[in-house]
Design an enzyme around this catalytic site. Structure first.
Site, PDB file in Angstrom:
ATOM      1  N   ARG A 230      86.359  86.622  76.896  1.00  0.00           N
ATOM      2  CA  ARG A 230      84.910  86.454  76.964  1.00  0.00           C
ATOM      3  C   ARG A 230      84.432  86.013  75.585  1.00  0.00           C
ATOM      4  O   ARG A 230      84.952  86.472  74.554  1.00  0.00           O
ATOM      5  CB  ARG A 230      84.205  87.774  77.338  1.00  0.00           C
ATOM      6  CG  ARG A 230      84.342  88.177  78.808  1.00  0.00           C
ATOM      7  CD  ARG A 230      83.643  87.193  79.748  1.00  0.00           C
ATOM      8  NE  ARG A 230      83.760  87.553  81.148  1.00  0.00           N
ATOM      9  CZ  ARG A 230      84.700  87.098  81.980  1.00  0.00           C
ATOM     10  NH1 ARG A 230      85.625  86.273  81.531  1.00  0.00           N
ATOM     11  NH2 ARG A 230      84.709  87.472  83.246  1.00  0.00           N
ATOM     12  N   GLU A 259      77.939  75.640  67.761  1.00  0.00           N
ATOM     13  CA  GLU A 259      78.611  75.670  66.449  1.00  0.00           C
ATOM     14  C   GLU A 259      80.108  75.379  66.575  1.00  0.00           C
ATOM     15  O   GLU A 259      80.700  74.713  65.718  1.00  0.00           O
ATOM     16  CB  GLU A 259      78.349  77.001  65.714  1.00  0.00           C
ATOM     17  CG  GLU A 259      78.731  78.220  66.513  1.00  0.00           C
ATOM     18  CD  GLU A 259      78.301  79.544  65.882  1.00  0.00           C
ATOM     19  OE1 GLU A 259      78.208  80.546  66.615  1.00  0.00           O
ATOM     20  OE2 GLU A 259      78.093  79.583  64.647  1.00  0.00           O
ATOM     21  N   HIS A 275      85.388  77.373  80.873  1.00  0.00           N
ATOM     22  CA  HIS A 275      86.070  78.645  81.183  1.00  0.00           C
ATOM     23  C   HIS A 275      87.033  78.426  82.368  1.00  0.00           C
ATOM     24  O   HIS A 275      86.698  78.660  83.520  1.00  0.00           O
ATOM     25  CB  HIS A 275      85.029  79.715  81.504  1.00  0.00           C
ATOM     26  CG  HIS A 275      85.623  81.081  81.702  1.00  0.00           C
ATOM     27  ND1 HIS A 275      86.519  81.644  80.821  1.00  0.00           N
ATOM     28  CD2 HIS A 275      85.468  81.994  82.692  1.00  0.00           C
ATOM     29  CE1 HIS A 275      86.867  82.836  81.252  1.00  0.00           C
ATOM     30  NE2 HIS A 275      86.259  83.068  82.393  1.00  0.00           N
TER      31      HIS A 275
HETATM   32  C1  MLT Z   1      87.953  86.787  85.169  1.00  0.00           C
HETATM   33  O1  MLT Z   1      87.135  87.557  84.666  1.00  0.00           O
HETATM   34  O2  MLT Z   1      88.551  87.034  86.221  1.00  0.00           O
HETATM   35  C2  MLT Z   1      88.226  85.468  84.519  1.00  0.00           C
HETATM   36  O3  MLT Z   1      87.657  85.395  83.265  1.00  0.00           O
HETATM   37  C3  MLT Z   1      87.822  84.312  85.348  1.00  0.00           C
HETATM   38  C4  MLT Z   1      86.389  84.344  85.773  1.00  0.00           C
HETATM   39  O4  MLT Z   1      85.504  84.720  85.037  1.00  0.00           O
HETATM   40  O5  MLT Z   1      86.169  83.996  86.924  1.00  0.00           O
END
Ligand code: MLT
Length: 390
Positions: A230, A259, A275
Site C-alpha cells: 500500500r 512526486e 496497482h
Molecule cells: C490486495 O489487497 O489483495 C491487493 O493489493 C490487490 C488489490 O488491492 O486488489
C-alpha cells in the site's frame, strides 16, 4: 431469497456460484456486497446488509468499524491473489536490477535505423544497460503472511538469502516459511542487511509511514525497495531523499504519486506501475470465487471464514432451522437468548457462540421453525444487532 450487490468487476464464476444458490443480483437493499477496490462509505449500507466481501487481501477501502457497529461481517480473501503478487515482486526485483525498461526504451528509439545499424548501435551501447543478478543477494521480507511466505520460497529457489520480519506472524504462517529464512528482531536489522526489501503489510495506523527517514538511514548501501502493498506504508519524500543520497538505488512501487512520477521522469531510479500486483485473470477469479463462497456460507448457514472483524464460526448443520444472532459481547445476552427459546418450548439441538473484541455471534439449531414472536423477543434487547433464520 438473498440479494447481493457488486461493485467493480466480479468474475462470472463468482456470480454463477451465487446465482446457482438462488441469490438475486439486485442493487436495492442488498443482503451482501461484493467489492474489489471501490471505496465503500456509510451510504452503501442499508438495514438488510449482513456481509461485505472484499475480493482481495487489503481492506482499507471498507469502513470496518462502522460495519462492526452495525453487526455486518466483513470478509477478505487472504491468499487468493498471493501468487500473482509474488510474481510481480520478482519482476520488480528484476526491473530494478537489469536495464530492462531503459533497454526497451533505447531499442524503440532506433526505429529509423536499418538492421545493420541497429545491431551495431546495440552492441556498442549495451554496456550501459548492465545490471546485477538476484542469485546470492539478500532479500528482506517485511510481513510474512501469504505473499511474504510464497516470495520467500521463490526467492530461495532463485538462490537468494532471505531475512524476514513479522512481529505478528501466526503459527500457521510460520510453518509455511522455508527453514532458511533468518528472523530479524527488528526492521533496522532487516534494512541494514538486505540488498532488496519487499513490503507485505496492510495499511493501518501501525504501518502508516513505516518506511520513513529514520528507518531509511539504516539501509545497506545501494539497496532496492519494492512496495506493492500500500502506498501509505512508505514516506515518498523520504524515499526520494534516500535515492538522492544513494542510500537506496531503486524504488519500485505500484502506487505512483506526482512526486514519484517526477522522480521517475528525471532519474531512472523509480519504477512505477498501476496497482497491478493482483491483476491477473487467475487471481481475479480466485478472489471473487472465495468472496462468493464465504458470502454464501454466511447467508445460508451463518458460518464465518476469513472475516476481518468477526470470529471464525463453524457448526455442521444438524437440523433444518438455524437462528443466526449477531450481538454485542455483553454478559447475560446468551442466557437471555436461550431462555427465550426455552420459554417457547423449543429444544436446542446444537449451538455455538463466538466472540471477537466487542462483537459476538450465536447460531442455534432447532428441530422446529421458530415463531416470529420468538425472533422478536430475542431482538428486543439493546445488545442484539440482528436476528434471522436460515
Ligand atoms: C490486495 O489487497 O489483495 C491487493 O493489493 C490487490 C488489490 O488491492 O486488489
Amino acid at each position: 431469497m438473498y440479494k447481493f450487490k457488486t461493485f467493480n468487476n466480479i468474475s462470472e464464476q463468482a456470480l454463477s456460484l451465487l446465482k446457482s444458490a438462488k441469490f438475486q443480483h439486485d442493487e436495492a437493499k442488498p443482503d451482501a456486497i461484493l467489492i474489489r477496490s471501490h471505496p465503500l462509505t456509510s451510504k452503501d449500507f442499508n438495514q438488510n446488509l449482513k456481509s461485505i466481501a472484499r475480493a482481495g487481501t487489503g481492506f482499507n477501502n471498507v469502513p470496518v468499524e462502522l460495519a462492526t457497529k452495525n453487526g455486518i461481517v466483513v470478509f477478505n480473501t487472504p491468499g487468493a491473489n498471493s501468487n500473482a503478487v509474488k510474481e510481480l515482486v520478482i519482476c520488480g526485483m528484476l526491473l530494478s536490477s537489469r536495464g530492462i525498461i531503459q533497454g526497451n526504451a533505447f531499442a524503440k528509439s532506433l526505429s529509423d535505423k536499418d538492421e545493420i545499424e541497429i545491431n551495431n548501435i546495440m552492441e556498442k551501447e549495451k554496456k550501459s544497460f548492465k545490471g546485477n543478478e538476484l542469485k546470492g543477494k539478500v532479500l528482506g521480507i517485511v510481513g510474512l503472511g501469504s505473499v511474504g511466505s510464497l516470495l520467500a520460497h521463490a526467492a530461495s529457489v532463485l538462490g537468494m538469502k532471505i531475512i524476514g520480519y513479522d512481529p505478528y506472524i501466526s503459527v500457521d504462517a510460520a510453518w509455511m516459511l522455508p527453514k532458511e529464512v533468518e528472523k530479524a528482531e527488528n526492521l533496522e536489522f532487516l534494512l541494514g542487511n538486505s540488498d532488496y526489501i519487499s513490503l507485505h503489510v496492510p495499511l493501518s495506523n501501525l504501518t502508516k509511514n513505516l518506511v520513513s527517514k529514520k528507518l531509511l538511514n539504516t539501509l545497506k548501501k545501494n539497496a532496492k525497495l519494492i512496495n506493492l502493498s500500500r502506498g501509505g506504508v512508505v514516506n515518498n519524500s523520504d524515499v526520494i531523499d534516500a535515492l538522492e543520497n544513494k542510500k537506496l538505488s531503486s524504488y519500485v512501487t505500484d502506487f505512483p504519486t506526482p512526486e514519484l512520477i517526477d522522480r521517475s521522469v528525471s532519474n531512472g531510479d523509480v519504477v512505477l506501475l498501476p496497482h497491478l500486483g493482483a491483476s491477473t485473470k487467475e487471481a481475479e477469479i480466485n478472489c471473487s470465487v472465495m468472496a462468493a463462497e464465504q458470502t454464501k456460507d454466511f447467508l445460508e448457514n451463518g458460518l464465518i471464514t476469513n472475516s476481518v472483524n468477526f470470529p471464525n464460526v463453524k457448526l455442521s448443520r444438524t437440523t433444518q432451522f438455524r437462528i443466526v444472532i449477531v450481538h454485542k459481547d455483553e454478559p447475560g445476552v446468551l442466557g437471555k437468548i436461550t431462555s427465550e427459546v426455552a420459554n417457547n418450548n423449543l429444544n436446542i439441538s446444537d449451538m455455538i457462540n463466538k466472540s471477537r473484541d466487542e462483537i459476538a455471534i450465536t447460531l442455534i439449531d432447532l428441530h422446529d421453525n421458530p415463531p416470529q414472536e420468538l425472533l422478536k423477543k430475542i431482538d428486543n434487547n439493546e445488545h442484539i444487532l440482528s436476528v434471522r433464520v436460515c
